[in-house]
Design an enzyme around this catalytic site. Structure first.
Site, mmCIF file in Angstrom:
data_model
loop_
_atom_site.group_PDB
_atom_site.id
_atom_site.type_symbol
_atom_site.label_atom_id
_atom_site.label_comp_id
_atom_site.label_asym_id
_atom_site.label_seq_id
_atom_site.Cartn_x
_atom_site.Cartn_y
_atom_site.Cartn_z
ATOM 1 N N LYS A 3 73.253 -16.337 -0.035
ATOM 2 C CA LYS A 3 73.625 -17.692 -0.442
ATOM 3 C C LYS A 3 73.784 -17.769 -1.962
ATOM 4 O O LYS A 3 73.044 -17.110 -2.706
ATOM 5 C CB LYS A 3 72.539 -18.655 0.041
ATOM 6 C CG LYS A 3 72.868 -20.133 -0.027
ATOM 7 C CD LYS A 3 71.743 -20.904 0.671
ATOM 8 C CE LYS A 3 71.885 -22.405 0.519
ATOM 9 N NZ LYS A 3 70.766 -23.114 1.189
ATOM 10 N N SER A 20 71.690 -26.928 3.852
ATOM 11 C CA SER A 20 72.610 -26.463 2.836
ATOM 12 C C SER A 20 73.136 -25.055 3.069
ATOM 13 O O SER A 20 74.062 -24.620 2.373
ATOM 14 C CB SER A 20 71.928 -26.532 1.476
ATOM 15 O OG SER A 20 70.791 -25.687 1.427
ATOM 16 N N SER A 28 67.435 -26.712 5.694
ATOM 17 C CA SER A 28 68.655 -26.037 5.238
ATOM 18 C C SER A 28 68.907 -24.673 5.850
ATOM 19 O O SER A 28 69.987 -24.111 5.681
ATOM 20 C CB SER A 28 68.639 -25.912 3.710
ATOM 21 O OG SER A 28 68.857 -27.167 3.114
#
Length: 464
Positions: free
Chosen positions: A80, A155, A179
């Site tokens: 990420k 997220s 997330s």
């Protein structure tokens, strides 16, 4: 014939170890899959193919020289964009950090590399990693490969979309309010939120975060099989002195096959499809030989959710909102202003009282898990949201549907989302909670539930 990019992480490492495929062949197949489907998804937003092939070639050379096969040998993994990976920008979806190049690796990245993984690319996140939706002004929106009208979650939406579509076997994510778990749910794969301190993290590119973030933010893996989630967690949960919260957990002494489930705690309403998926997961666990009991009540979730939001924003609301407004991202401004308004003004005394109350909740939940080692809950009270449903319906509407996501981080214990199928195009699944240091119970229950269904396979993105 099964393509290399379709293999699980475990299958990939085994094939490379048995010399049925080379790491370079796997890497080329992964890059080809990325080229084929990522334009429709915008899940991977930073990829250097030459670097990927160099990593793979080094693995092939190491094995040719007699090196032992590691758990993730040659396995393509995505990272990420909000954690440091040497030579890449830690942008966190922000235009202001588009050129913030890391000079060292986050411990999570080091863990994957030590386990033999090939870092395939970096995945998208909302600005500040602050929404259940994945969009930002730097890279744009990520699409859900199962239905572009649905959010891929946030997220870690880029990680979930990429993994669901076969761009890599494992996606790295992080979770402060859902997330990891929510993107896994929305994209129909599996995702583990480890307990506080179980996976070390540290970004040299940024200052230490506020106490609320430190108490709730964790790093976790997403994958198409629960076994791959287990392998990834093993790679991530390694010692690193840069994280003051990290601790090494003892090996579990037993695996009690006792679980409870609760469909409507505190009167929280759930959609029929969501409740049906929860009851289906409980039935699967019973079929696997577990004792599963339905409960009418569990320790507080709504209060835990409010504590989560309060710890997220209340120690520096002006600074948080000013940063969002400076970036100019509508989703970030909505999320941060919404949380600040929902929590309301918080004095220093009230903030201290919130931390004290959190300790009481942690104690209540710890006692609960002494009696019920595993708890099954819905991931959300509804099916995955439509794109930008938060902006259309308001922050309070959103939070009322996400108590199941936002509550567990406040208590710091492990939780996992396991996909169990589809309702039309929309994924359904179950959330599994366990006591402190018992990620193994989440994984054991998750494996039993997933084994009695159809494993999520890499899918071609739907574009209409």
């Amino acid at each position: 014939m099964t393509e290399l990019w379709q293999l699980s992480a475990a299958q990939t490492a085994t094939a490379i170890g048995l010399k049925q495929a080379s790491a370079s062949e796997v890497a080329r197949a992964a890059l080809a899959r990325l080229d084929a489907v990522n334009p429709a998804l915008n899940a991977v937003v930073d990829c250097n193919p030459e670097d990927v092939l160099v990593q793979a070639a080094a693995i092939d050379a190491r094995l040719a020289a007699g090196g032992t096969v590691r758990p993730l040998e040659g396995v393509p993994v995505t990272i990420k964009i909000n954690v440091d990976q040497k030579g890449y920008a830690t942008s966190n979806g922000l235009r202001s950090k588009a050129d913030l190049i890391a000079t060292s690796n986050n411990p999570v990245v080091e863990g994957f590399l030590a386990a033999g993984a090939v870092l395939l690319g970096r995945t998208n996140t909302p600005a500040f990693s602050a929404r259940y939706f994945t969009d930002n002004q730097l890279f744009g929106p990520t699409k859900n490969p199962r239905d572009p009208a649905l959010t891929p979650g946030g997220s870690s939406g880029g990680a979930a979309a990429a993994t669901a579509a076969g761009i890599g076997c494992i996606g790295h994510g992080n979770d402060i309010g859902g997330s990891v778990r929510y993107p896994a749910y929305a994209c129909g794969i599996h995702g583990l939120r480890p307990g506080l301190g179980r996976v070390a993290t540290f970004n040299e590119t940024g200052p230490d975060r506020s106490i609320g973030f430190q108490l709730m933010s964790v790093q976790g893996p997403l994958a198409r099989t629960v076994h791959d989630v287990r392998l990834a967690f093993g790679a991530m949960a390694r010692r690193d002195i840069r994280d003051p919260w990290y601790f090494e957990a003892p090996e579990p002494a037993d695996t009690p096959r006792l679980a409870a489930f609760c469909a409507h705690p505190e009167g929280i309403d759930t959609a029929p499809e969501v409740e049906a998926a929860l009851r289906d997961a409980a039935a699967r666990l019973r079929d696997a030989g577990w004792t599963v009991v339905e409960l009418d009540a569990i320790p507080p979730l709504k209060e835990a959710s409010r504590i989560m939001h309060k710890l997220w924003v209340a120690d520096a609301p002006e600074r948080i909102l000013a940063a969002a407004e400076a970036e100019g991202d509508p989703g970030a401004i909505f999320s941060m202003k919404g949380a600040i308004d929902w929590v309301g003004p918080v004095s220093l005394t009230e903030f201290g009282d919130t931390l004290t109350r959190r300790a009481s909740l942690v104690r209540d939940w710890a006692r609960f898990f002494e009696d019920w080692p595993v708890l099954l809950l819905p991931p959300s009270s509804c099916l995955p949201f439509a794109v930008d449903a938060d902006l259309k319906n308001g922050f309070e509407w959103l939070t009322e549907r996400q108590y199941f996501m936002a509550g567990p981080p406040a208590i710091g214990m492990p939780a996992m989302t396991v996909s169990t199928g589809l309702s039309g195009r929309a994924p359904v699944g179950v959330q599994i909670l366990a006591g402190r240091m018992r990620e193994d119970l989440c994984l054991a229950a998750g494996e039993a539930i997933a084994a009695r269904g159809t494993p999520p396979a890499p899918i071609d993105p739907l574009t209409v």
